[in-house]
Motif scaffolding. Structure first.
Motif, PDB file in Angstrom:
ATOM      1  N   LEU A  19      38.625  32.206  43.469  1.00  0.00           N
ATOM      2  CA  LEU A  19      38.395  32.995  44.687  1.00  0.00           C
ATOM      3  C   LEU A  19      37.596  32.213  45.724  1.00  0.00           C
ATOM      4  N   PHE A  65      32.340  29.779  36.181  1.00  0.00           N
ATOM      5  CA  PHE A  65      31.106  30.205  36.851  1.00  0.00           C
ATOM      6  C   PHE A  65      30.427  31.283  35.997  1.00  0.00           C
ATOM      7  N   GLY A 117      25.150  35.739  39.944  1.00  0.00           N
ATOM      8  CA  GLY A 117      24.776  34.849  41.044  1.00  0.00           C
ATOM      9  C   GLY A 117      23.943  35.531  42.112  1.00  0.00           C
ATOM     10  N   LEU A 162      28.335  33.995  49.621  1.00  0.00           N
ATOM     11  CA  LEU A 162      28.902  34.773  48.521  1.00  0.00           C
ATOM     12  C   LEU A 162      27.843  35.525  47.723  1.00  0.00           C
ATOM     13  N   LYS A 165      22.177  33.504  45.312  1.00  0.00           N
ATOM     14  CA  LYS A 165      21.846  32.123  44.937  1.00  0.00           C
ATOM     15  C   LYS A 165      22.757  31.098  45.613  1.00  0.00           C
ATOM     16  N   GLY A 244      31.161  27.423  44.525  1.00  0.00           N
ATOM     17  CA  GLY A 244      30.275  27.297  43.363  1.00  0.00           C
ATOM     18  C   GLY A 244      29.121  26.356  43.675  1.00  0.00           C
ATOM     19  N   CYS A 245      28.124  26.376  42.820  1.00  0.00           N
ATOM     20  CA  CYS A 245      26.992  25.457  42.972  1.00  0.00           C
ATOM     21  C   CYS A 245      26.414  25.181  41.577  1.00  0.00           C
TER      22      CYS A 245
HETATM   23  C1  LIG Z   1      25.526  31.304  42.880  1.00  0.00           C
HETATM   24  N1  LIG Z   1      26.976  31.348  42.862  1.00  0.00           N
HETATM   25  C2  LIG Z   1      27.584  30.912  44.037  1.00  0.00           C
HETATM   26  C3  LIG Z   1      27.624  31.846  41.738  1.00  0.00           C
HETATM   27  N2  LIG Z   1      26.954  32.242  40.794  1.00  0.00           N
HETATM   28  N3  LIG Z   1      28.960  31.968  41.601  1.00  0.00           N
HETATM   29  C4  LIG Z   1      30.008  31.338  42.313  1.00  0.00           C
HETATM   30  C5  LIG Z   1      31.346  31.981  42.062  1.00  0.00           C
HETATM   31  C6  LIG Z   1      32.462  31.381  42.859  1.00  0.00           C
HETATM   32  C7  LIG Z   1      33.787  32.033  42.638  1.00  0.00           C
HETATM   33  N4  LIG Z   1      34.816  31.276  43.272  1.00  0.00           N
HETATM   34  C8  LIG Z   1      33.816  33.455  43.155  1.00  0.00           C
HETATM   35  O1  LIG Z   1      34.213  33.650  44.303  1.00  0.00           O
HETATM   36  O2  LIG Z   1      33.490  34.373  42.436  1.00  0.00           O
END
Ligand SMILES: CN(C)C(=N)NCCC[C@H](N)C(=O)O
Length: 255
Positions: A19, A65, A117, A162, A165, A244-245
């Motif tokens: 995503l 993730f 996240g 998003l 974090k 992502g990170c």
């Molecule tokens: C702190 N971050 C950013 C995260 N814990 N997760 C990232 C998820 C990215 C995935 N493509 C999505 O859109 O869910």
């Protein structure tokens, strides 16, 4: 060295379909991503972390993730209910894995949604990002689970990125670091330090002053060096293409 554990989950062959919400889609090199993921795991292991693999969910492009599947506080793992429907099947195996590590579990339930996240823990203060993926009900449920354990749960707005974090994480002394243009309310945090790059806002605390961070934030790495920390740099470009990170790729189980 630490004897702490980290849950990790290897990337799905469908990673490139992950995503995206706030950025443009660019092609993901799945083979390069697999190598970068291994380097990330190696960096954790070299810092003394025991990496525990959660069973893969190959049908879930975003399964790598794994941070988003839970919030761990003391001996309790609160299993998330993903804000994105497509990501809900990721939680079951993660719950099994954390339970096998000796944690009690509790679950966010409908109509609550919460992504790991969106949760930033600093000592017993738990900041919860209220935004695209985590709703008020999810935060209320989290509060119900964590406050009896001594946590104070504080909701903060997230609208420009998003997850919470994606905007901010924290240094070992509790200073919240963030890239100001993407942080909704820097004033929500008692101590806030602006960093010069978006990815400079993302650090994983490895222990002993070491900060795991992405290679795309060299100026922030320099800033942290000047503050006396030791950046441990990994290239996670293919995961950054999916918002992502470094934090997202593991769940840290600190003893
Ligand atoms: C702190 N971050 C950013 C995260 N814990 N997760 C990232 C998820 C990215 C995935 N493509 C999505 O859109 O869910």
């Amino acid at each position: 060295m630490t004897s702490d554990r980290a849950l990790i989950r290897r990337p799905s062959p469908r990673l490139a379909e992950g995503l995206i919400t706030h950025i443009e889609r660019v092609p993901v090199d799945v083979e390069l991503a697999a190598r970068q993921w291994q380097q990330y795991v190696d960096a954790l292991a070299e810092a003394g972390w025991t990496c525990v693999e959660v069973s893969p969910v190959d049908d879930c492009p975003d399964g790598v993730f794994v941070e988003d599947t839970m919030v761990v506080f003391r001996d309790l793992a609160v299993i998330a209910r993903a804000g994105a429907d497509e990501r809900r099947p990721e939680a079951a195996e993660a719950e099994r894995a954390v339970a096998a590590q000796g944690y009690r579990t509790a679950n966010i339930t409908e109509p609550g949604t919460l992504d790991g996240g969106d949760i930033l823990k600093i000592g017993s203060t738990v900041y919860a990002g209220l935004g695209g993926r985590t709703n008020q009900t999810g935060i209320d449920q989290l509060r119900g689970f964590l406050e009896p354990l001594g946590a104070q749960v504080i909701a903060v707005p997230v609208s420009k990125v998003l997850h919470l974090k994606s905007a901010v994480t924290a240094l070992p002394d509790g200073t919240v670091i963030g890239y100001e243009p993407l942080t909704d309310d820097p004033g929500a945090f008692p101590k806030f330090l602006a960093v010069p790059e978006e990815a400079g806002a993302h650090v994983v605390l490895l222990g002993e002053g070491r900060l795991l961070m992405g290679a795309s934030a060299p100026k922030s790495a320099e800033l942290f060096r000047e503050l006396g920390y030791t950046p441990v740099v990994v290239d996670i470009s293919e995961f950054e293409k999916l918002e992502g990170c470094v934090t997202c790729l593991s769940v840290r189980l600190r003893s």
